[in-house]
Design a protein around this motif. Structure first.
Motif, PDB file in Angstrom:
ATOM      1  N   TYR A 158       0.832  -1.210   0.000  1.00 21.46           N
ATOM      2  CA  TYR A 158       0.000   0.000   0.000  1.00 21.46           C
ATOM      3  C   TYR A 158       0.864   1.257   0.000  1.00 21.46           C
ATOM      4  O   TYR A 158       0.613   2.204  -0.751  1.00 21.46           O
ATOM      5  CB  TYR A 158      -0.921  -0.013   1.219  1.00 21.46           C
ATOM      6  CG  TYR A 158      -1.857   1.167   1.295  1.00 21.46           C
ATOM      7  CD1 TYR A 158      -3.055   1.179   0.585  1.00 21.46           C
ATOM      8  CD2 TYR A 158      -1.547   2.276   2.077  1.00 21.46           C
ATOM      9  CE1 TYR A 158      -3.908   2.259   0.645  1.00 21.46           C
ATOM     10  CE2 TYR A 158      -2.399   3.365   2.141  1.00 21.46           C
ATOM     11  CZ  TYR A 158      -3.579   3.349   1.431  1.00 21.46           C
ATOM     12  OH  TYR A 158      -4.422   4.435   1.489  1.00 21.46           O
ATOM     13  N   MET A 159       1.889   1.275   0.828  1.00 28.16           N
ATOM     14  CA  MET A 159       2.758   2.448   0.910  1.00 28.16           C
ATOM     15  C   MET A 159       3.579   2.642  -0.362  1.00 28.16           C
ATOM     16  O   MET A 159       3.840   3.777  -0.776  1.00 28.16           O
ATOM     17  CB  MET A 159       3.686   2.319   2.125  1.00 28.16           C
ATOM     18  CG  MET A 159       2.966   2.371   3.469  1.00 28.16           C
ATOM     19  SD  MET A 159       2.020   3.894   3.710  1.00 28.16           S
ATOM     20  CE  MET A 159       3.332   5.107   3.693  1.00 28.16           C
ATOM     21  N   VAL A 160       3.977   1.532  -0.984  1.00 23.75           N
ATOM     22  CA  VAL A 160       4.714   1.631  -2.251  1.00 23.75           C
ATOM     23  C   VAL A 160       3.825   2.229  -3.339  1.00 23.75           C
ATOM     24  O   VAL A 160       4.268   3.083  -4.118  1.00 23.75           O
ATOM     25  CB  VAL A 160       5.247   0.241  -2.679  1.00 23.75           C
ATOM     26  CG1 VAL A 160       5.715   0.266  -4.135  1.00 23.75           C
ATOM     27  CG2 VAL A 160       6.390  -0.183  -1.774  1.00 23.75           C
ATOM     28  N   ILE A 161       2.563   1.813  -3.394  1.00 24.97           N
ATOM     29  CA  ILE A 161       1.638   2.369  -4.377  1.00 24.97           C
ATOM     30  C   ILE A 161       1.507   3.878  -4.198  1.00 24.97           C
ATOM     31  O   ILE A 161       1.582   4.648  -5.162  1.00 24.97           O
ATOM     32  CB  ILE A 161       0.252   1.692  -4.271  1.00 24.97           C
ATOM     33  CG1 ILE A 161       0.327   0.252  -4.772  1.00 24.97           C
ATOM     34  CG2 ILE A 161      -0.804   2.468  -5.070  1.00 24.97           C
ATOM     35  CD1 ILE A 161      -0.932  -0.554  -4.541  1.00 24.97           C
ATOM     36  N   THR A 162       1.321   4.325  -2.962  1.00 25.20           N
ATOM     37  CA  THR A 162       1.192   5.761  -2.680  1.00 25.20           C
ATOM     38  C   THR A 162       2.455   6.515  -3.085  1.00 25.20           C
ATOM     39  O   THR A 162       2.379   7.586  -3.710  1.00 25.20           O
ATOM     40  CB  THR A 162       0.921   5.980  -1.179  1.00 25.20           C
ATOM     41  OG1 THR A 162      -0.277   5.306  -0.808  1.00 25.20           O
ATOM     42  CG2 THR A 162       0.763   7.468  -0.873  1.00 25.20           C
ATOM     43  N   SER A 163       3.613   5.956  -2.772  1.00 24.53           N
ATOM     44  CA  SER A 163       4.884   6.631  -3.062  1.00 24.53           C
ATOM     45  C   SER A 163       5.154   6.710  -4.559  1.00 24.53           C
ATOM     46  O   SER A 163       5.535   7.773  -5.079  1.00 24.53           O
ATOM     47  CB  SER A 163       6.034   5.902  -2.357  1.00 24.53           C
ATOM     48  OG  SER A 163       5.823   5.860  -0.962  1.00 24.53           O
ATOM     49  N   VAL A 164       4.975   5.601  -5.261  1.00 23.71           N
ATOM     50  CA  VAL A 164       5.235   5.580  -6.706  1.00 23.71           C
ATOM     51  C   VAL A 164       4.279   6.511  -7.436  1.00 23.71           C
ATOM     52  O   VAL A 164       4.677   7.241  -8.352  1.00 23.71           O
ATOM     53  CB  VAL A 164       5.126   4.139  -7.258  1.00 23.71           C
ATOM     54  CG1 VAL A 164       5.204   4.138  -8.788  1.00 23.71           C
ATOM     55  CG2 VAL A 164       6.218   3.261  -6.672  1.00 23.71           C
TER      56      VAL A 164
END
Length: 276
Positions: free
Chosen positions: A169-175
């Motif tokens: 989830y955090m990777v999706i937000t960051s990317v």
């Protein structure tokens, strides 16, 4: 119509990959893992309703958007998101106590970082929507979903449990945030002045109230099941709910997003409005 076509085509391709990975992840994680994530996301999703109080929609809807307005909106967005981050970070023991799940403390604290990241995505995304550049937005979202999905799958395979879902989830937000800023590289100096912002805040307030009411309508089942039946049953329910709502969740937002920006653009032309 072109915007709808691009958004739909790219989302269909992206979701095909995403749900292929999701099916694999479901086999690697337990219902308890999904239940814990659902509990954490109810709180995070609720606070996200206040992270920009409709200010992104103001940028899309307004006929003229000057540099001063962008500076003021960015200042308000930064102030809101930092406040929400601090609120969520320090309220985590209370959230864990409410659900009787101690592990929620560390999970929600990591997820609270989303607010700091998202504060830099709101203005570039709103400007791309304003330009009806849904091709780039869809490509960015698809890339974020794919990288996030692969992250979740890899960590689940390595036995990281619910943290695979948190990391994905955090990777999706960051990317997504990085992609939006690369596509629309605008970095206004934040202004914390509220002068001339009354109309903007009123418009955003009505939008926020509408979203809050929708949240309670759409998330009441998660709150009730998580509180009364526990994380295992909530995990089974949340996965089944996601699968059942895929058609609506992936098509309706496209129409709403494209429709809002399109009608904002042609709002003064009666013939164009009638055509759409």
């Amino acid at each position: 119509m072109t915007a709808i076509g691009w958004s739909t085509a790219i989302k269909v391709i992206g979701q095909a990959f995403k749900w292929s990975m999701t099916v694999l992840v479901i086999r690697l994680l337990t219902p308890s893992d999904y239940g814990l994530m659902a509990m954490a996301m109810v709180v995070v999703t609720f606070l996200v309703l206040f992270n920009e109080i409709g200010l992104g929609d103001v940028i899309v809807q307004r006929k003229q958007v000057g540099s001063q307005l962008l500076r003021q909106i960015f200042g308000m967005v930064l102030a809101l998101n930092v406040s929400l981050f601090l609120l969520l970070f320090f309220a985590t023991p209370l959230i864990a106590w409410s659900f009787q799940e101690e592990r929620l403390t560390s999970m929600v604290r990591v997820l609270s970082l989303e607010f700091l990241i998202m504060s830099f995505a709101i203005i570039p995304e709103a400007l791309l929507i304003r330009k009806l550049d849904f091709k780039r937005i869809s490509l960015i979202e698809m890339t974020a979903d794919l990288i996030g999905g692969l992250t979740t799958l890899t960590l689940a395979w390595l036995g990281k449990g619910v943290w695979a879902l948190v990391a994905g989830y955090m990777v999706i937000t960051s990317v997504k945030t990085i992609g939006l800023n690369l596509a629309m590289p605008i970095f206004p100096k934040p202004s914390f002045s509220l002068k001339g912002m009354r109309q903007v805040m009123t418009f955003g307030g009505f939008l926020t109230a509408d979203r809050v009411l929708w949240f309670f309508y759409s998330q009441a089942d998660i709150l009730i099941i998580g509180k009364l039946l526990g994380k295992e049953l909530l995990g089974l329910y949340s996965v089944a709910r996601q699968l059942a709502s895929i058609p609506a969740d992936k098509t309706v937002p496209i129409l709403i997003q494209v429709g809002f920006s399109a009608f904002s653009k042609v709002g003064d032309d009666r013939e164009e409005v009638a055509f759409y």
